[in-house]
Scaffold this motif. Structure first.
Motif, mmCIF file in Angstrom:
data_model
loop_
_atom_site.group_PDB
_atom_site.id
_atom_site.type_symbol
_atom_site.label_atom_id
_atom_site.label_comp_id
_atom_site.label_asym_id
_atom_site.label_seq_id
_atom_site.Cartn_x
_atom_site.Cartn_y
_atom_site.Cartn_z
ATOM 1 N N ASN A 91 0.793 -1.243 0.000
ATOM 2 C CA ASN A 91 0.000 0.000 0.000
ATOM 3 C C ASN A 91 0.819 1.285 0.000
ATOM 4 O O ASN A 91 0.424 2.283 -0.596
ATOM 5 N N HIS A 94 1.514 2.950 -3.485
ATOM 6 C CA HIS A 94 0.471 3.183 -4.498
ATOM 7 C C HIS A 94 0.436 4.628 -4.982
ATOM 8 O O HIS A 94 0.327 4.904 -6.177
ATOM 9 N N GLU A 111 -4.130 -1.086 -7.079
ATOM 10 C CA GLU A 111 -4.689 -1.877 -5.979
ATOM 11 C C GLU A 111 -5.269 -0.953 -4.908
ATOM 12 O O GLU A 111 -4.922 0.221 -4.805
ATOM 13 N N THR A 138 -9.034 -1.896 -7.985
ATOM 14 C CA THR A 138 -9.512 -3.274 -8.098
ATOM 15 C C THR A 138 -10.270 -3.771 -6.861
ATOM 16 O O THR A 138 -9.813 -4.643 -6.141
HETATM 17 P P1 NAD Z 1 2.621 -9.415 -1.670
HETATM 18 O O1 NAD Z 1 3.464 -8.974 -0.556
HETATM 19 O O2 NAD Z 1 2.186 -10.847 -1.782
HETATM 20 O O3 NAD Z 1 3.338 -9.048 -3.083
HETATM 21 C C1 NAD Z 1 3.850 -7.760 -3.369
HETATM 22 C C2 NAD Z 1 4.652 -7.808 -4.657
HETATM 23 O O4 NAD Z 1 5.075 -6.477 -4.992
HETATM 24 C C3 NAD Z 1 5.926 -8.645 -4.548
HETATM 25 O O5 NAD Z 1 6.140 -9.310 -5.777
HETATM 26 C C4 NAD Z 1 7.016 -7.594 -4.300
HETATM 27 O O6 NAD Z 1 8.312 -8.010 -4.692
HETATM 28 C C5 NAD Z 1 6.510 -6.481 -5.193
HETATM 29 N N1 NAD Z 1 7.001 -5.140 -4.840
HETATM 30 C C6 NAD Z 1 7.034 -4.553 -3.621
HETATM 31 N N2 NAD Z 1 7.505 -3.293 -3.725
HETATM 32 C C7 NAD Z 1 7.762 -3.084 -5.040
HETATM 33 C C8 NAD Z 1 8.265 -1.983 -5.783
HETATM 34 N N3 NAD Z 1 8.591 -0.827 -5.194
HETATM 35 N N4 NAD Z 1 8.417 -2.120 -7.136
HETATM 36 C C9 NAD Z 1 8.101 -3.276 -7.760
HETATM 37 N N5 NAD Z 1 7.596 -4.351 -7.096
HETATM 38 C C10 NAD Z 1 7.434 -4.252 -5.764
HETATM 39 O O7 NAD Z 1 1.352 -8.449 -1.663
HETATM 40 P P2 NAD Z 1 -0.111 -8.762 -2.228
HETATM 41 O O8 NAD Z 1 -0.862 -9.507 -1.206
HETATM 42 O O9 NAD Z 1 -0.044 -9.268 -3.624
HETATM 43 O O10 NAD Z 1 -0.721 -7.275 -2.192
HETATM 44 C C11 NAD Z 1 -0.325 -6.279 -3.108
HETATM 45 C C12 NAD Z 1 -1.434 -5.219 -3.156
HETATM 46 O O11 NAD Z 1 -2.625 -5.842 -3.591
HETATM 47 C C13 NAD Z 1 -1.741 -4.588 -1.793
HETATM 48 O O12 NAD Z 1 -2.008 -3.227 -1.956
HETATM 49 C C14 NAD Z 1 -2.988 -5.314 -1.325
HETATM 50 O O13 NAD Z 1 -3.810 -4.501 -0.499
HETATM 51 C C15 NAD Z 1 -3.663 -5.590 -2.647
HETATM 52 N N6 NAD Z 1 -4.567 -6.751 -2.644
HETATM 53 C C16 NAD Z 1 -5.783 -6.601 -3.197
HETATM 54 C C17 NAD Z 1 -6.677 -7.639 -3.256
HETATM 55 C C18 NAD Z 1 -7.994 -7.426 -3.936
HETATM 56 O O14 NAD Z 1 -8.899 -8.235 -3.777
HETATM 57 N N7 NAD Z 1 -8.136 -6.368 -4.698
HETATM 58 C C19 NAD Z 1 -6.343 -8.885 -2.694
HETATM 59 C C20 NAD Z 1 -5.060 -9.034 -2.148
HETATM 60 C C21 NAD Z 1 -4.180 -7.957 -2.134
#
Ligand code: NAD
Length: 389
Positions: A91, A94, A111, A138
């Motif tokens: 988060n 973003h 996200e 999303t």
């Molecule tokens: P996660 O920790 O599983 O994955 C994060 C990914 O982002 C990893 O691959 C990491 O290496 C990469 N990353 C981190 N910082 C980065 C940067 N500066 N540049 C490039 N890549 C970077 O996290 P997640 O659970 O996939 O969550 C990611 C986002 O999605 C969060 O904001 C979360 O709130 C959101 N999310 C939304 C839903 C939905 O239903 N819409 C569900 C789950 C997660």
């Protein structure tokens, strides 16, 4: 059915690398109807891992970048550069990624939560408007066709006047301190990465947007929130919260946001009570919408059936009876994002151009709601005027 757009949108991703929770879902949704084509990415905080992942996705190695700044710079300088980017990172990143992409003239799918403060969200909203670029957010289940059906039923007066709105997203997966062993949960309970809230922003904003989509004529007037950290080490972030809201038409709502609802798999539910009838939808059984008319037996409206409103049937790919859920809903959202980005009528049949999707206003609304809930809860669970942040 939907693959008749003029050409796919050139699309990149930030985050969503190997092992991430949400990256695969973005790719499956965006690529499902051949509406987007993945051509570039900065997939991982670790550039080496990101490069290896890009190779596995069969991308041109020159277009797999070590970080998002390099990607946005290089891609916006190419004549065949990306036209849209999805942001699937923790988060705290973003706001800056979305802002930079918009400044480079690139549409964004971000996200949730869109960012941390209403001020930041308003900045993105005004940038998106002044540059005429789409920011999609999303809240994935909002793409489900039975949400369109619910919206059409309210608009057509099938429920009468709306009185009560029951919202919940309350799962049980974090009933104990799983973050001690799971990095994807660890950042969610750290204010530096997660922002001012955990479950309010992480899960509560999903049904909040479902209510906005189904009840566009109703605006929140004031709200009251209490929040708890049942796993003490998560404080000051909450793992459970209850919010009461009053709408401008006199309706009342409650939202249960939780990660400690032991035994619950997902628990995202929306029930809308009107003066004539109620409807109820539960994301764990997404093919059915309960329609309960006072004094009559319950009707179960099934996804994909001819008796649904046309707005709902537009979203159907596989017909009634077959199971359907998360990927279909997300793919519908990506198609709607694409329609808004291109205006390509291959993506939205004539007469059904008003397909809604969570845009920058919805992102801002989620941030505003969390800010108000935190303000109310931290003042001891008092009513706060929704518009005085
Ligand atoms: P996660 O920790 O599983 O994955 C994060 C990914 O982002 C990893 O691959 C990491 O290496 C990469 N990353 C981190 N910082 C980065 C940067 N500066 N540049 C490039 N890549 C970077 O996290 P997640 O659970 O996939 O969550 C990611 C986002 O999605 C969060 O904001 C979360 O709130 C959101 N999310 C939304 C839903 C939905 O239903 N819409 C569900 C789950 C997660």
């Amino acid at each position: 059915m939907f693959a008749n757009s003029k050409r796919p949108i050139r699309w990149g991703m930030v985050g969503g690398g190997r092992g991430s929770q949400i990256g695969t879902i973005h790719r499956n949704a965006a690529l499902r109807d051949s509406v987007f084509e993945l051509v570039a990415g900065a997939f991982d905080i670790n550039p080496e891992r990101g490069r290896a992942f890009g190779a596995d996705l069969r991308l041109d190695p020159d277009r797999v970048y070590p970080d998002y700044k390099t990607m946005l710079e290089a891609e916006s300088a190419r004549s065949d550069g990306i036209e849209a980017v999805s942001v699937a990172t923790p988060n705290n990143t973003h706001h800056e990624i979305t802002k930079l992409a918009l400044e480079h003239g690139i549409h964004v799918v971000c996200e949730k939560p869109l960012c941390f403060t209403v001020r930041e969200a308003e900045e993105l909203q005004s940038l998106s408007r002044s540059k005429n670029l789409v920011v999609g957010v999303t809240y994935g289940y909002a793409g489900h066709q039975l949400i369109e059906q619910a919206r059409a039923m309210v608009r057509n007066g099938d429920l009468g006047e709306i009185r009560v709105v029951n919202l919940a997203f309350a799962h049980g997966f974090h009933s104990d301190a799983v973050e001690e062993k799971n990095p994807a949960t660890k950042w969610r309970v750290d204010p530096e990465f997660a922002g001012p809230s955990y479950v309010l922003g992480d899960v509560g904003t999903h049904p909040l947007y479902l209510a906005e989509a189904i009840l566009p004529h109703m605006k929140i007037k004031r709200l009251m929130c209490v929040r708890q950290s049942f796993v003490k080490s998560r404080a000051p972030l909450e793992d459970n919260a209850i919010t009461l809201m009053e709408y401008d038409n006199g309706a009342i709502a409650n939202v249960w946001s939780s990660a400690i609802n032991a035994g619950s798999m997902h628990g995202q539910k929306v029930r809308i009570v009107g003066s004539k009838a109620s409807i109820e939808w539960w994301d764990e059984q997404p093919n059915q919408l309960r329609y309960e008319v006072q004094g009559e037996s319950v009707r179960i409206l099934e996804r994909g059936m001819g008796y649904l409103y046309p707005e709902a049937l537009v979203d159907d790919r596989i017909g009634g009876g077959h199971p359907e859920g998360l990927f279909e809903a997300w793919a519908n959202l990506y198609r709607r994002f694409a329609f808004k980005m291109t205006g390509d009528h291959g993506l939205a049949p004539d007469g059904i151009e008003d397909l809604i999707f969570p845009d920058v206003d919805a992102g801002l609304e989620g941030v505003r709601w969390v800010e108000n809930c935190v303000r109310s809860a931290d003042a001891g669970g008092v009513w706060v005027d929704y518009w005085k942040t």
